[in-house]
Design an enzyme around this catalytic site. Structure first.
Site, PDB file in Angstrom:
ATOM      1  N   LYS A  82       0.833  -1.210   0.000  1.00 25.65           N
ATOM      2  CA  LYS A  82       0.000   0.000   0.000  1.00 25.65           C
ATOM      3  C   LYS A  82       0.866   1.258   0.000  1.00 25.65           C
ATOM      4  O   LYS A  82       1.878   1.327   0.711  1.00 25.65           O
ATOM      5  CB  LYS A  82      -0.918  -0.025   1.220  1.00 25.65           C
ATOM      6  CG  LYS A  82      -1.931   1.117   1.301  1.00 25.65           C
ATOM      7  CD  LYS A  82      -2.835   0.930   2.518  1.00 25.65           C
ATOM      8  CE  LYS A  82      -3.886   2.013   2.633  1.00 25.65           C
ATOM      9  NZ  LYS A  82      -4.774   1.794   3.799  1.00 25.65           N
ATOM     10  N   SER A 151      -9.567   1.924   2.759  1.00 29.31           N
ATOM     11  CA  SER A 151      -8.635   2.694   1.957  1.00 29.31           C
ATOM     12  C   SER A 151      -7.606   1.858   1.205  1.00 29.31           C
ATOM     13  O   SER A 151      -6.902   2.366   0.330  1.00 29.31           O
ATOM     14  CB  SER A 151      -7.884   3.680   2.866  1.00 29.31           C
ATOM     15  OG  SER A 151      -7.117   2.976   3.855  1.00 29.31           O
ATOM     16  N   SER A 175     -10.390  -0.414   6.686  1.00 26.53           N
ATOM     17  CA  SER A 175      -9.661  -0.312   5.418  1.00 26.53           C
ATOM     18  C   SER A 175      -9.013  -1.597   4.922  1.00 26.53           C
ATOM     19  O   SER A 175      -8.452  -1.624   3.836  1.00 26.53           O
ATOM     20  CB  SER A 175      -8.591   0.776   5.517  1.00 26.53           C
ATOM     21  OG  SER A 175      -9.193   2.029   5.708  1.00 26.53           O
TER      22      SER A 175
END
Length: 448
Positions: A82, A151, A175
């Site tokens: 990420k 996210s 997330s």
């Protein structure tokens, strides 16, 4: 060398075949790069990709294997990371134009551990802005008109679409669990503090948790095991024996687990098809699952989580607001402004909720192995301007308990709906073992 079939093999199978020399790390990396080249222009899961760098990593790993020395647990496996997790050899831009071109000077601790375990960091996956609610470019791999969640949007979508076998994300509200549910993969959010966050964008340390994505429980355990453990630079990690997530997740429970079906105080937000799906699930589990109501006090948990998240946002990301708030989304500006209005007393009261809620959960976990509950309200919304509602995740994050979502249900549009299991703090391996057992149980029921 293109081997498209490799993109859909289990990470554990790929690892074992690499160790036996059935193909090289370079072959495997090329197979996933080919898949990315084909799919990512439509899906938008990657924020940064350097195929030449990825191949160099793989070639170096092949050379290492040739020395005959012991291989790491993730040797040769491509992993997506990420884009709020620092990487010294790739940009880390945190989902905001303010950080465009930002080059960290060193790897985050989890990236150091991935490299030490032999992983190929194949690229940086898309995050929402500052890992909050404003969406990035990623689409849902099952239907591009639907959100992938957030996210950790890119990490979930990349695993679901066969572009990587494994990926790392983070969760401060929902997330990891929510995008995993929307994209139809396994998402594992461990106990708060199990995986260090040094070198990762900070939102609210009381909530921030590193999690993983995979296509099976065993693969998720393999990845989490490689990056878990104490880090003296992260005060929320603890000195303890290795968690042995992978070994225990593969074992059979000594007795059949018992599950508590918890609707949560937010059941009215669940889609009708989610309610129907869980009714069928509970019926299929028969005597191994009973409905249990949480005390009304738990309805306050989501509000406390929001207070902590907003204050953390204001404290840790306020400089972005001060430097150029016009470059922030309305979501980010509102969170920072609201966080700056919270009093110290209200913030401390919100922090106290963790122990208050966990006291109630401890009594439940004395009787049940895990909680079974929705991972999201339903299918991924047909709306790319949202990442969905984290209401079924946020207060579990507040509690700091481990959670895993399993792609066991399907909605009316044919999109996946996750089943979330929640365990006692610190009993992550037991939770993963129970999750693997549940996948087997439901698979057996579906075959009848």
């Amino acid at each position: 060398m293109k081997r498209p079939e490799l993109a859909w093999m289990a990470a554990t199978d790929l690892r074992d075949r690499l160790a036996r020399g059935e193909f090289s790390a370079a072959d495997l990396t090329d197979a996933f790069l080919a898949r990315i080249a084909e799919e990512d222009p439509k899906l938008g899961a990657f924020a940064y990709l350097d195929p030449t760098l990825a191949r160099k990593m793989a070639v170096a790993l092949d050379a290492y294997r040739g020395t005959g020395r012991a291989l790491g647990a993730l040797h040769g496996l491509p992993v997506g990371v990420k884009d709020i997790i620092d990487t010294a050899d790739m940009p880390t831009e945190n989902g905001t134009p303010i950080d465009a071109g930002r080059r960290p000077s060193k790897d985050a601790t989890v990236v150091q551990r991935l490299r030490a375990a032999g992983a190929v960091i194949i690229g940086k996956t898309v995050t929402t802005e500052f890992a909050s609610f404003y969406p990035g470019k990623t689409r849902n791999p099952h239907n591009h008109d639907h959100t992938p969640g957030g996210s950790s949007s890119g990490s979930a979508a990349a695993v679901a679409d066969g572009m990587v076998p494994l990926a790392v994300g983070t969760q401060t509200a929902g997330s990891v669990i929510r995008p995993a549910s929307f994209c139809g993969v396994v998402g594992f959010k461990p106990t708060h503090g199990m995986i260090p966050r040094t070198g990762i964008l900070r939102q609210e340390p009381a909530l921030d948790t590193v999690g993983v994505f995979a296509r099976s429980v065993t693969d998720a355990a393999l990845l989490a095991d490689a990056i878990a453990g104490h880090d003296p630079l992260d005060p929320d990690t603890r000195l303890m024996a290795p968690p042995r997530l992978f070994d225990i997740a593969q074992s059979e429970p000594p007795v059949a687990p018992t599950l508590a079906f918890v609707k949560t105080p937010f059941w009215d937000k669940a889609a009708d098809e989610t309610k129907e799906g869980f009714a069928e699930l509970v019926e299929a589990l028969a005597d191994t699952c009973r409905e249990v109501a949480l005390p009304e006090i738990f309805s306050e948990g989501a509000s406390a989580q929001r207070t902590l998240m907003n204050v953390g946002f204001a404290r840790n990301l306020g400089l972005y607001y001060d430097r150029g708030k016009e470059k922030l989304s309305d979501h980010a500006r509102k969170m920072i402004e609201e966080g700056r209005e919270v009093s110290a007393v209200n913030y401390l009261e919100a922090r106290d909720w963790r122990e208050a809620l966990n006291n109630g959960l401890e009594q439940l976990f004395d009787r049940y192995d895990a909680i079974v509950t929705p991972a999201a309200a339903g299918e991924a919304p047909r709306d790319l301007s949202t990442t969905g509602d984290p209401v079924f995740n946020a207060f579990w994050t507040l509690c700091g308990v481990p959670a895993v979502t399993l792609p066991l249900l399907e909605g009316s549009r044919g999109l996946p709906v996750g089943v979330q299991l929640v365990g006692r703090r610190g009993e992550d391996a037991r939770l993963l073992r129970t999750a693997r057992w549940l996948v087997g149980m439901i698979g057996t029921e579906q075959e009848k």
